[in-house]
Design an enzyme around this catalytic site. Structure first.
Site, PDB file in Angstrom:
ATOM      1  N   GLU A 135     -14.621  -8.305  18.764  1.00  0.00           N
ATOM      2  CA  GLU A 135     -14.952  -7.004  18.163  1.00  0.00           C
ATOM      3  C   GLU A 135     -13.687  -6.148  18.074  1.00  0.00           C
ATOM      4  O   GLU A 135     -13.604  -5.028  18.586  1.00  0.00           O
ATOM      5  CB  GLU A 135     -16.042  -6.288  18.971  1.00  0.00           C
ATOM      6  CG  GLU A 135     -17.314  -7.079  19.162  1.00  0.00           C
ATOM      7  CD  GLU A 135     -18.103  -7.289  17.869  1.00  0.00           C
ATOM      8  OE1 GLU A 135     -17.694  -6.748  16.824  1.00  0.00           O
ATOM      9  OE2 GLU A 135     -19.124  -7.998  17.911  1.00  0.00           O
ATOM     10  N   ASP A 260       7.856   7.182  -7.054  1.00  0.00           N
ATOM     11  CA  ASP A 260       7.398   8.494  -6.575  1.00  0.00           C
ATOM     12  C   ASP A 260       8.401   8.950  -5.523  1.00  0.00           C
ATOM     13  O   ASP A 260       8.561   8.292  -4.486  1.00  0.00           O
ATOM     14  CB  ASP A 260       5.992   8.397  -5.987  1.00  0.00           C
ATOM     15  CG  ASP A 260       5.454   9.750  -5.567  1.00  0.00           C
ATOM     16  OD1 ASP A 260       5.621  10.715  -6.323  1.00  0.00           O
ATOM     17  OD2 ASP A 260       4.864   9.832  -4.464  1.00  0.00           O
ATOM     18  N   ASP A 316       8.798  10.341 -10.978  1.00  0.00           N
ATOM     19  CA  ASP A 316       8.226  11.681 -10.897  1.00  0.00           C
ATOM     20  C   ASP A 316       9.228  12.695 -11.457  1.00  0.00           C
ATOM     21  O   ASP A 316      10.400  12.703 -11.076  1.00  0.00           O
ATOM     22  CB  ASP A 316       7.918  11.979  -9.424  1.00  0.00           C
ATOM     23  CG  ASP A 316       7.231  13.318  -9.226  1.00  0.00           C
ATOM     24  OD1 ASP A 316       7.012  14.044 -10.214  1.00  0.00           O
ATOM     25  OD2 ASP A 316       6.911  13.634  -8.066  1.00  0.00           O
ATOM     26  N   HIS A 394       0.909   7.779  -2.612  1.00  0.00           N
ATOM     27  CA  HIS A 394       2.292   7.670  -3.069  1.00  0.00           C
ATOM     28  C   HIS A 394       2.484   6.479  -4.014  1.00  0.00           C
ATOM     29  O   HIS A 394       3.124   6.607  -5.057  1.00  0.00           O
ATOM     30  CB  HIS A 394       3.222   7.565  -1.862  1.00  0.00           C
ATOM     31  CG  HIS A 394       2.903   8.570  -0.800  1.00  0.00           C
ATOM     32  ND1 HIS A 394       3.091   9.926  -0.991  1.00  0.00           N
ATOM     33  CD2 HIS A 394       2.368   8.435   0.445  1.00  0.00           C
ATOM     34  CE1 HIS A 394       2.704  10.573   0.100  1.00  0.00           C
ATOM     35  NE2 HIS A 394       2.262   9.690   0.983  1.00  0.00           N
ATOM     36  N   ASP A 397       0.627   7.099  -7.266  1.00  0.00           N
ATOM     37  CA  ASP A 397       1.420   7.911  -8.185  1.00  0.00           C
ATOM     38  C   ASP A 397       2.524   7.085  -8.837  1.00  0.00           C
ATOM     39  O   ASP A 397       2.788   7.220 -10.042  1.00  0.00           O
ATOM     40  CB  ASP A 397       2.020   9.107  -7.445  1.00  0.00           C
ATOM     41  CG  ASP A 397       1.009  10.211  -7.184  1.00  0.00           C
ATOM     42  OD1 ASP A 397      -0.076  10.173  -7.800  1.00  0.00           O
ATOM     43  OD2 ASP A 397       1.294  11.105  -6.363  1.00  0.00           O
TER      44      ASP A 397
END
Length: 412
Positions: A135, A260, A316, A394, A397
């Site tokens: 688990e 970016d 960008d 990020h 973008d």
């Protein structure tokens, strides 16, 4: 013993066992849905490997010590019996351990909610060689698991770590992220109940699974298929995570590159993608992520990759000087055409594609961002809010910038 093991292990797990035997694997991450057989297999593998390595011991862990007896302890006792070794082991619950009588090797059980017991671990000889986290998603995160491994796996010449879990529905779960990470010697295996002989689980189990599949397909995919289905607020319902071989990439004659800008805490992010206009499929196959890295160094990284040599490199527009730095370094970098509605339009274009394919081995950070990106919900009502969250996006973008010239053509 090898013949007996092959009789007992379902075929879906046999390649995993063979990889361990060949010395190719030091860590197995076994994930899957309900009734997938992963815990049964790992318990038998643990016992078998213990007998093959007479100088080592094994430790089995769960997050909460109170759950040990009715889960992993009983599972190990079952495995010992399945392998015909019950007469050679002494199994006790106080202390909770299984001792292989011919050598004195021990299988010890611990909950990490009492870390003092692990730190005071005493062995009659040798070292711990096998460690099983059952688990996995219930542990507090990779740091806790790593600390346990560093504590118990000391001094031996051979180690094997086993980790098993049912993937949580949310992609951002640390265990789901961990399963996407690659490292030498790590093998990630996924199984479902359909990989096992039908008689092993019984007709009632199969009937219950098929009923849930008819009534609630999403719940079925999560509970029985072990799929990461999300909360119903995923932005990219068209996402596919799979390997992208080199020969597939050779079929694309145009590549798109995007950057970016970032420094810290927001990182600099780069991606490369190919677009199949006929099928409306975007394939993301390369990434880089850096923090506190000057433009001249990231430019060198991109030049070494050939970024922008066979397709546009778009970054960008928020940092004109950075774009100029790249051009001075020899990269054909252009600034994205930002404007009102550009985020919405580019995101809608990505969402409207037939598929966004990401290679999770080549692009683990990108795969994580796209799969974990969800609409925000109203904390009071739980309703999905409009707009796209500007957080942990990020690489998203970078991809938007890369394909700007495509989505702005509308008809593409």
């Amino acid at each position: 013993m090898e013949v007996r093991l092959k009789e007992k292990i379902p075929g879906v797990f046999w390649p995993v066992h063979q990889a361990i035997r060949r010395g190719e694997v030091t860590e197995v991450v076994a994930k899957g849905g309900r009734g997938s057989g992963k815990s049964s297999y790992l318990s038998m593998e643990l016992v078998w490997q213990l007998l093959r390595h007479p100088d080592c011991h094994a430790v089995v862990l769960r997050k909460v010590g109170g759950t040990l007896r009715n889960s992993v302890y009983n599972q190990i006792v079952w495995a010992i019996g399945e392998l015909g070794c019950a007469g050679y082991f002494r199994c006790t619950v106080s202390p909770m351990e299984c001792t292989y009588l011919p050598t004195g090797q021990k299988i010890l059980f611990f909950g990490t909610d009492d870390p003092g017991k692990l730190k005071s671990l005493k062995l009659p000889f040798g070292a711990v060689g096998i460690c099983w986290f059952e688990e996995l998603d219930q542990f507090d995160g990779p740091e806790e698991v790593r600390n346990v491994e560093q504590t118990v796996l000391r001094g031996g010449s051979w180690t094997l770590t086993l980790k098993s879990f049912n993937p949580p529905a949310m992609a951002r779960s640390w265990a789901n992220r961990y399963a996407l990470e690659t490292r030498p010697g790590k093998l990630v295996h996924h199984s479902t109940y359909r990989d096992l002989p039908r008689a092993m689980l019984g007709e009632r189990f199969w009937a219950d699974a098929e009923h849930l599949q008819r009534m609630n397909p999403a719940a079925f995919r999560h509970e029985y298929g072990g799929e990461v289905v999300g909360s119903g607020a995923a932005v990219f319902a068209n996402l596919q995570l799979r390997a992208v071989p080199d020969d597939e990439l050779e079929r694309y004659d145009r590549v798109y590159y995007g950057v970016d800008w970032g420094w810290y805490p927001d990182p600099w992010a780069y991606n490369a993608a190919a677009y199949d206009a006929a099928r409306r499929v975007l394939v993301i196959f390369d990434e880089l992520t850096r923090s506190r890295t000057p433009n001249r160094e990231t430019a060198e990284l991109l030049l070494a990759r050939g970024a922008g040599m066979d397709g546009p490199l778009t970054a960008d527009a928020a940092e004109p000087k950075s774009c100029a730095d790249y051009r001075a370094a020899g990269l054909p970098c252009r600034a994205a055409q930002k404007g009102p509605g550009s985020v919405r339009e580019s995101m809608k274009w990505l969402q409207g594609l037939a598929a966004i394919i990401i290679d999770p081995v080549r692009c683990p950070a990108t795969a994580a961002e796209f799969s974990e990106y969800e609409y925000e919900r109203d904390p009071r009502t739980g309703e999905v809010l409009p707009g796209y969250p500007d957080v942990n996006n990020h690489h998203i973008d970078a991809v938007r910038y890369a394909v700007e010239g495509v989505w702005r053509r509308r008809g593409s």
